[in-house]
Write a protein that holds these residues in place. Sequence first.
Motif, mmCIF file in Angstrom:
data_model
loop_
_atom_site.group_PDB
_atom_site.id
_atom_site.type_symbol
_atom_site.label_atom_id
_atom_site.label_comp_id
_atom_site.label_asym_id
_atom_site.label_seq_id
_atom_site.Cartn_x
_atom_site.Cartn_y
_atom_site.Cartn_z
ATOM 1 N N PHE A 136 35.628 7.994 0.108
ATOM 2 C CA PHE A 136 36.611 8.905 1.068
ATOM 3 C C PHE A 136 37.034 7.941 2.397
ATOM 4 O O PHE A 136 35.983 7.464 2.822
ATOM 5 N N ALA A 137 38.194 8.415 2.904
ATOM 6 C CA ALA A 137 38.702 7.575 3.950
ATOM 7 C C ALA A 137 39.444 8.608 4.750
ATOM 8 O O ALA A 137 40.177 9.382 4.243
ATOM 9 N N PRO A 138 39.126 8.776 6.109
ATOM 10 C CA PRO A 138 40.093 9.645 6.852
ATOM 11 C C PRO A 138 41.425 9.368 6.848
ATOM 12 O O PRO A 138 41.840 8.054 6.938
ATOM 13 N N LYS A 139 42.325 10.343 6.894
ATOM 14 C CA LYS A 139 43.864 10.058 6.942
ATOM 15 C C LYS A 139 44.295 9.688 8.183
ATOM 16 O O LYS A 139 45.076 8.773 8.530
ATOM 17 N N ASP A 140 43.620 10.377 9.406
ATOM 18 C CA ASP A 140 44.090 10.112 10.695
ATOM 19 C C ASP A 140 42.772 9.459 11.497
ATOM 20 O O ASP A 140 41.822 9.445 11.024
ATOM 21 N N THR A 141 43.229 8.999 12.573
ATOM 22 C CA THR A 141 42.082 8.629 13.735
ATOM 23 C C THR A 141 41.240 9.621 14.185
ATOM 24 O O THR A 141 41.701 10.750 14.379
ATOM 25 N N LEU A 142 39.951 9.354 13.948
ATOM 26 C CA LEU A 142 39.071 10.256 14.533
ATOM 27 C C LEU A 142 38.204 9.889 15.869
ATOM 28 O O LEU A 142 38.368 8.800 16.325
ATOM 29 N N SER A 143 37.732 11.046 16.277
ATOM 30 C CA SER A 143 37.163 10.638 17.592
ATOM 31 C C SER A 143 35.943 9.996 17.462
ATOM 32 O O SER A 143 35.155 10.127 16.341
ATOM 33 N N THR A 144 35.466 9.547 18.439
ATOM 34 C CA THR A 144 34.021 8.549 18.261
ATOM 35 C C THR A 144 33.123 9.494 18.192
ATOM 36 O O THR A 144 31.897 8.846 17.506
ATOM 37 N N VAL A 173 51.148 -0.292 -7.696
ATOM 38 C CA VAL A 173 51.773 0.711 -6.692
ATOM 39 C C VAL A 173 51.440 2.009 -6.164
ATOM 40 O O VAL A 173 51.424 2.298 -4.938
ATOM 41 N N LEU A 174 50.819 2.789 -6.981
ATOM 42 C CA LEU A 174 50.232 4.041 -6.703
ATOM 43 C C LEU A 174 49.073 4.050 -5.925
ATOM 44 O O LEU A 174 49.094 4.869 -4.915
ATOM 45 N N GLN A 175 48.154 3.052 -6.186
ATOM 46 C CA GLN A 175 47.209 2.980 -5.235
ATOM 47 C C GLN A 175 47.549 2.581 -3.832
ATOM 48 O O GLN A 175 46.917 3.032 -2.875
ATOM 49 N N GLY A 176 48.543 1.625 -3.657
ATOM 50 C CA GLY A 176 49.039 1.376 -2.454
ATOM 51 C C GLY A 176 49.643 2.368 -1.499
ATOM 52 O O GLY A 176 49.459 2.530 -0.462
ATOM 53 N N LEU A 177 50.512 3.328 -2.501
ATOM 54 C CA LEU A 177 50.926 4.375 -1.678
ATOM 55 C C LEU A 177 49.953 5.344 -1.125
ATOM 56 O O LEU A 177 49.865 6.032 -0.067
ATOM 57 N N ARG A 178 48.873 5.605 -1.868
ATOM 58 C CA ARG A 178 47.902 6.402 -1.653
ATOM 59 C C ARG A 178 47.066 5.851 -0.293
ATOM 60 O O ARG A 178 46.550 6.768 0.633
ATOM 61 N N ASP A 179 46.891 4.442 -0.295
ATOM 62 C CA ASP A 179 46.165 4.051 0.653
ATOM 63 C C ASP A 179 46.816 4.241 2.042
ATOM 64 O O ASP A 179 46.199 4.134 3.200
ATOM 65 N N LEU A 180 48.171 4.237 1.938
ATOM 66 C CA LEU A 180 48.817 4.447 3.394
ATOM 67 C C LEU A 180 48.411 5.960 4.183
ATOM 68 O O LEU A 180 48.990 6.132 5.329
ATOM 69 N N GLU A 181 47.898 6.922 3.218
ATOM 70 C CA GLU A 181 47.451 8.054 3.797
ATOM 71 C C GLU A 181 46.426 7.959 4.796
ATOM 72 O O GLU A 181 46.049 8.839 5.501
ATOM 73 N N LYS A 182 45.629 6.681 4.584
ATOM 74 C CA LYS A 182 44.499 6.551 5.328
ATOM 75 C C LYS A 182 44.981 5.763 6.638
ATOM 76 O O LYS A 182 45.594 4.623 6.481
ATOM 77 N N VAL A 183 44.391 5.978 7.783
ATOM 78 C CA VAL A 183 44.833 5.724 8.897
ATOM 79 C C VAL A 183 44.402 4.187 9.098
ATOM 80 O O VAL A 183 45.365 3.226 9.962
ATOM 81 N N ARG A 189 55.992 13.451 7.893
ATOM 82 C CA ARG A 189 57.178 13.320 6.855
ATOM 83 C C ARG A 189 56.910 12.138 6.212
ATOM 84 O O ARG A 189 57.397 12.051 4.848
ATOM 85 N N ASP A 190 56.538 11.114 6.718
ATOM 86 C CA ASP A 190 56.323 9.716 5.843
ATOM 87 C C ASP A 190 55.296 10.019 4.807
ATOM 88 O O ASP A 190 55.471 9.676 3.677
ATOM 89 N N SER A 191 54.130 10.795 5.165
ATOM 90 C CA SER A 191 53.087 11.145 4.215
ATOM 91 C C SER A 191 53.934 11.883 3.012
ATOM 92 O O SER A 191 53.422 11.394 1.805
ATOM 93 N N THR A 199 61.620 5.652 0.418
ATOM 94 C CA THR A 199 60.552 5.074 0.837
ATOM 95 C C THR A 199 60.432 3.631 1.016
ATOM 96 O O THR A 199 59.841 3.185 2.226
ATOM 97 N N ILE A 200 61.283 2.756 0.370
ATOM 98 C CA ILE A 200 61.393 1.383 0.804
ATOM 99 C C ILE A 200 62.088 1.125 1.886
ATOM 100 O O ILE A 200 61.814 0.463 2.716
#
Length: 742
Positions: A161-169, A684-694, A658-660, A641-642
């Motif tokens: 798992f990886a976070p979608k947004d930036t997390l606090s330290t 391609v699908l994996q690349g789109l999914r990776d963009l959800e991770k910050v 909205r991009d997500s 998306t392109i």
Amino acid sequence: MMGAGAIEQFQKRWQQFKYVEGLLYAVGFGGFVYLLTHNIFYGILGLLMASGITFWILKPWKISSENAVGYIDAHLPEAGFSSGLLLSPTHELSDLSKLQQYRVATQLEPVLSKLRPPHNLLKAALVMFGLILLGLAGRFVLTKFGNPSGGDSSNTEQITFAPKDTLSTTAEIPELIATNITIAYPAYTRKRTLNTSAPNIKAVEGSRVTWNLEFDGDVQEVEMDLMGERIGFTKTQESYRLTKKLEASGFYSFTFKDDSGNDYVSDLYSMEMVTDEPPMVQIEGLDNYTYFEFDDDKRLMLNTNISDDFGIDDTYIIATVSKGSGESVKFREETVRFDAAIPKGNKRTQLQQALDLDALKMDPGDELYFYVEALDQKTPTQNIGRSETYFAVIRDTVSDAFVVEGNLGVDLMPDYFRSQRQLIIDTEKLIADKPNTSEKDFKSRSNELGFDQKQLRLKYGQFMGDETEMQAAPGQVSSTEAEGDGHAGEEGEDLLDEYSHRHDSDNEHNLVQEQEHGHENGEEEEDPLHDYLHNHSDPEASTLFEKSLKAKLRDALNIMWDAELHLRLYEPEKSLPYQYDALKIIQDIKNSVRIYVHRIGFDPPPIKEESRLSGDIGDITNFDKKEAFEYQMPFTSTRETIARLERLILGEKQFDDRDSALFIDAGNELAPKAISEPLKYLKVLQGLRDLEKVANRNKENFKAVQKNLLEVLPEVADNPMKRAEYQDEINLLYLKELGVYE
């Protein structure tokens, strides 16, 4: 030293062969080790160890010049067992030895380069390929059976798992500490339940897949994203559980939230469904069409091979008996069971069965259609497989003749109207075979075709009322005239008498000569029944066709006379044009007697006479219909998306929710195509999914995803539009010269 260099070259070639032989053994062993371990380090280590061992056994460096001399003396008579003199210095030899040295060197020079040193290269190559094949087989066995059912799979791929947004330290990230995926196959497959931690799943249709995820930390709302469908997990004690029945292939990922509301997403994993194939049924050693005579033993032996991927449940023979013909045909279907017991659950079986046509109550002229059908053990609906359809016919010993009664309807288009075409085909074949056919056979076949042409002509003559051959050929004398001077023929035999038309009728010798009954007053008495009788003596009145067809049919009969004449005279080339003319007339007759149904169309209202030709069009309006529609371009989200990625690459905007959502829609658009072509779309699908991770939202990833989307984006069909027209006369002339409008 004269000739010493040639011996040294032979010695070096011998050593090289030995080195290559040892290297082949080493490569085979190194490949075997690599294929078993799938580790390049172990493969190289095995190659080096095998090289050292084989070189130590073969010892190619120990092949000396004395060994070379001994081999040359033993295999080349030109050496005269004196090739060793070539290695001795000339000044140390006597005059006789010098002479022998010169003679041996001269004789060995042309043949020594062709002498092959002893080697076992073929054996070494076979051993190398054998070891490689053995390694492939071992790799297959380890891949298929190395992970025992019921045990944990030691697969290196784990769910991360990886976070979608930036997390606090200061935020603590929950960690996935245990993953257990259970695949329960359907009971009919008789496969054990599989426990694994590998997220990429491949199972049989209908299997139940259970995911158990255990986290170290507080977790909320664990969900599965199955191609846009959100499925929630159920919490059980310390783990989260989800069970789903495998019904289609697809891609999925996991998401969860921690106590702080932060979203986490996993990579994209595949879920492949293996379809249960229907049984394969094959009948061997049996022709598709089998014919039996009435007194034959009417039995068919069926040798059937049946196979299925998980097991056979039942099999039987479907036999359909056809009786009668035309509109009175009747069908009877029966199920014939095999005499031998069918072992349920076997993946492959062979069955033999004798099919008795008498037991099926078949009579002469009946036809049998049969095939073997098999069912597998799939639940709840079984798969059905069947073999090809085979045919068996009992020949009919009775042929029915078509008889026209005076009070019955007549079929104006009988089947033999197609016989003229067959005569043309046979005549063309006779002409083509003439160079390779003897004169006797050629004349016999031509005469037989003439007889067939005669039979066809007589059949058509019946429809003109010609019960016998009443119409003589053009230019031929009548039967009465032939009788009048027939005695003249007694003096010399007419060679064409056998092939002339006047002898074609079988009943000509039984005909009664017609006599004219005149009256004294020159007037013929009128028959009161003349209008009510079917007068066979008048061909023009006895035809079964309508009046307009008599002339055409008579022309066809006259042309058939000429076609038959040339066939009787062994001139099929001259007969062929007449046959084509007769066929053309027959086709015209057949088309002219077709019955057409009256067309039902629009009946316009009657025209008002007072308004006709007045020129008043004031109340007349044109019908104009306009229809507007919106063209929906396919893969809209993918194209957006392109464009959005291009703006992100240029830094014109920041990534937002909205991009997500747009990237998720684009992935859902491509997911159906990824099922049929996973290797092309998974990246391609994996690349789109990776963009959800910050952590992956950078310019390099944006460019990579955009490039992959452009590669898989399908081409769009041309949108209907009005083409540009060139109204200028100069442009039109210029384009015409360029050949645009050709």
